[in-house]
Design a protein around this motif. Structure first.
Motif, PDB file in Angstrom:
ATOM      1  N   ASP A   1      59.892  39.590  46.343  1.00  0.00           N
ATOM      2  CA  ASP A   1      60.474  39.235  45.054  1.00  0.00           C
ATOM      3  C   ASP A   1      60.541  37.718  44.985  1.00  0.00           C
ATOM      4  OD1 ASP A   1      61.689  39.198  42.642  1.00  0.00           O
ATOM      5  OD2 ASP A   1      63.673  39.728  43.384  1.00  0.00           O
ATOM      6  N   CYS A   2      59.431  37.109  44.586  1.00  0.00           N
ATOM      7  CA  CYS A   2      59.247  35.670  44.768  1.00  0.00           C
ATOM      8  C   CYS A   2      58.204  35.181  43.775  1.00  0.00           C
ATOM      9  CB  CYS A   2      58.768  35.440  46.206  1.00  0.00           C
ATOM     10  SG  CYS A   2      58.400  33.737  46.611  1.00  0.00           S
ATOM     11  N   ASP A   3      58.417  33.988  43.239  1.00  0.00           N
ATOM     12  CA  ASP A   3      57.502  33.454  42.226  1.00  0.00           C
ATOM     13  C   ASP A   3      56.446  32.507  42.789  1.00  0.00           C
ATOM     14  OD1 ASP A   3      58.612  34.805  40.082  1.00  0.00           O
ATOM     15  OD2 ASP A   3      60.177  33.292  39.813  1.00  0.00           O
ATOM     16  N   PHE A   4      56.400  32.380  44.096  1.00  0.00           N
ATOM     17  CA  PHE A   4      55.446  31.439  44.690  1.00  0.00           C
ATOM     18  C   PHE A   4      54.002  31.883  44.417  1.00  0.00           C
ATOM     19  CE2 PHE A   4      52.671  30.049  48.148  1.00  0.00           C
ATOM     20  CZ  PHE A   4      52.920  28.695  48.169  1.00  0.00           C
ATOM     21  N   GLN A   5      53.180  30.881  44.092  1.00  0.00           N
ATOM     22  CA  GLN A   5      51.767  31.142  43.877  1.00  0.00           C
ATOM     23  C   GLN A   5      50.974  30.040  44.576  1.00  0.00           C
ATOM     24  OE1 GLN A   5      50.227  30.579  39.845  1.00  0.00           O
ATOM     25  NE2 GLN A   5      49.098  32.484  40.009  1.00  0.00           N
ATOM     26  N   ALA A   6      49.979  30.433  45.336  1.00  0.00           N
ATOM     27  CA  ALA A   6      49.124  29.460  46.003  1.00  0.00           C
ATOM     28  C   ALA A   6      47.768  29.431  45.319  1.00  0.00           C
ATOM     29  CB  ALA A   6      48.957  29.816  47.479  1.00  0.00           C
ATOM     30  N   LYS A   7      47.179  28.231  45.274  1.00  0.00           N
ATOM     31  CA  LYS A   7      45.863  28.072  44.652  1.00  0.00           C
ATOM     32  C   LYS A   7      44.973  27.252  45.565  1.00  0.00           C
ATOM     33  CE  LYS A   7      47.922  27.895  40.079  1.00  0.00           C
ATOM     34  NZ  LYS A   7      48.305  27.024  38.968  1.00  0.00           N
ATOM     35  N   SER A   8      43.713  27.589  45.576  1.00  0.00           N
ATOM     36  CA  SER A   8      42.759  26.800  46.352  1.00  0.00           C
ATOM     37  C   SER A   8      41.346  27.149  45.923  1.00  0.00           C
ATOM     38  CB  SER A   8      42.928  27.077  47.848  1.00  0.00           C
ATOM     39  OG  SER A   8      42.023  26.277  48.566  1.00  0.00           O
ATOM     40  N   ASN A   9      40.428  26.319  46.359  1.00  0.00           N
ATOM     41  CA  ASN A   9      39.018  26.620  46.122  1.00  0.00           C
ATOM     42  C   ASN A   9      38.401  27.405  47.272  1.00  0.00           C
ATOM     43  OD1 ASN A   9      38.943  25.178  43.657  1.00  0.00           O
ATOM     44  ND2 ASN A   9      38.771  23.268  44.806  1.00  0.00           N
ATOM     45  N   TYR A  10      39.127  27.514  48.361  1.00  0.00           N
ATOM     46  CA  TYR A  10      38.554  28.117  49.563  1.00  0.00           C
ATOM     47  C   TYR A  10      39.470  29.200  50.123  1.00  0.00           C
ATOM     48  CZ  TYR A  10      36.066  23.738  49.211  1.00  0.00           C
ATOM     49  OH  TYR A  10      35.341  22.684  48.738  1.00  0.00           O
ATOM     50  N   VAL A  11      38.882  30.304  50.522  1.00  0.00           N
ATOM     51  CA  VAL A  11      39.652  31.443  51.026  1.00  0.00           C
ATOM     52  C   VAL A  11      40.499  31.036  52.230  1.00  0.00           C
ATOM     53  CG1 VAL A  11      39.505  33.718  52.109  1.00  0.00           C
ATOM     54  CG2 VAL A  11      38.056  33.181  50.158  1.00  0.00           C
ATOM     55  N   ASP A  12      39.892  30.361  53.194  1.00  0.00           N
ATOM     56  CA  ASP A  12      40.621  30.007  54.410  1.00  0.00           C
ATOM     57  C   ASP A  12      41.816  29.107  54.097  1.00  0.00           C
ATOM     58  OD1 ASP A  12      38.958  31.516  55.906  1.00  0.00           O
ATOM     59  OD2 ASP A  12      37.785  29.841  56.694  1.00  0.00           O
TER      60      ASP A  12
END
Ligand SMILES: [Zn+2]
Length: 61
Positions: free
Chosen positions: A14-25
Motif C-alpha cells: 500500500d504505497c505510492d512509490f513509482q520507479a522509472k528507468s530506461n533499463y530493466v536492470d
C-alpha cells in the motif's frame, strides 16, 4: 523512446512509490533499493526479481 516503470503498489504494498528507468536492470535496482528502505526487504533473490519483472510496464514517450 521507451520508458520502463514499476509501481510499488503492484508488488502488493500500500504505497505510492513509482520507479522509472530506461533499463530493466536499473529499474530493478531502484525498486529494490526502495523495498530495502521502506518495506524491510532483506534479500533480493531470483523469486523477487521475477515478480518485479512481471510488473514492469513499458510506456512509449
Ligand atoms: Zn513502497
Amino acid at each position: 523512446m521507451v520508458k520502463l516503470t514499476i509501481e510499488c503498489r503492484d508488488l502488493g504494498n500500500d504505497c505510492d512509490f513509482q520507479a522509472k528507468s530506461n533499463y530493466v536492470d536499473d529499474l530493478i535496482y531502484k525498486i529494490a533499493e526502495h523495498l530495502y528502505v521502506k518495506h524491510g526487504l532483506t534479500q533480493l533473490n531470483d523469486e523477487i526479481k521475477d515478480r518485479i519483472k512481471w510488473k514492469i510496464k513499458v510506456k512509449n514517450i
